[in-house]
Enzyme design. Sequence first.
Site, PDB file in Angstrom:
ATOM      1  N   ALA A   1       0.805  -1.220   0.000  1.00  0.00           N
ATOM      2  CA  ALA A   1       0.000   0.000   0.000  1.00  0.00           C
ATOM      3  C   ALA A   1       0.839   1.271   0.000  1.00  0.00           C
ATOM      4  O   ALA A   1       0.311   2.361   0.185  1.00  0.00           O
ATOM      5  CB  ALA A   1      -0.931  -0.007   1.218  1.00  0.00           C
ATOM      6  N   ASP A   2       2.147   1.148  -0.256  1.00  0.00           N
ATOM      7  CA  ASP A   2       3.020   2.318  -0.211  1.00  0.00           C
ATOM      8  C   ASP A   2       4.108   2.228  -1.290  1.00  0.00           C
ATOM      9  O   ASP A   2       5.298   2.346  -0.996  1.00  0.00           O
ATOM     10  CB  ASP A   2       3.647   2.412   1.192  1.00  0.00           C
ATOM     11  N   PRO A   3       3.721   2.044  -2.567  1.00  0.00           N
ATOM     12  CA  PRO A   3       4.726   1.836  -3.611  1.00  0.00           C
ATOM     13  C   PRO A   3       5.285   3.146  -4.205  1.00  0.00           C
ATOM     14  O   PRO A   3       5.191   3.390  -5.392  1.00  0.00           O
ATOM     15  CB  PRO A   3       3.955   1.041  -4.665  1.00  0.00           C
TER      16      PRO A   3
END
Length: 137
Positions: free
Chosen positions: A64-66
């Site tokens: 969820a944090d690319p």
Amino acid sequence: ELYGDWPDVVVPESSFALTRKKVLVQEWIDGEKGPWLGDDGIDMVRIGLRCSVDQLLNTGLFHADPHRGNLLKTKDGKLAVIDFGMMADVAEEDRYGLIGLSIGIQNKDLPLITENLLKLGFLEDTTQIDELIPRLR
């Protein structure tokens, strides 16, 4: 395990002995942060998109944090995906809604867009559609 057998993706091993509730500890991976130029950059984006789509369509569990600090190009041209501290799990029903929404947006199919925005809970009812339609055109 999301990409364990992908030849062009590297995921660092986690150190479970050192990991705590608010700290994820993984092995160090050398790599270059994006943006990457030329064909290498295009390849890295393709790999990253394939990772994201695969996560959404097949497992529902996704990184969820690319951002560029969590995606590195290794010296051998692989995409290293690091820092899995923020993950999300999308239910199968919601995955289908996101897929339908994407198809609706691509095809400018307002009934399909509306149906999936309602199904996903982004709209409470159809009265908000009048505000949305001009933004989709």
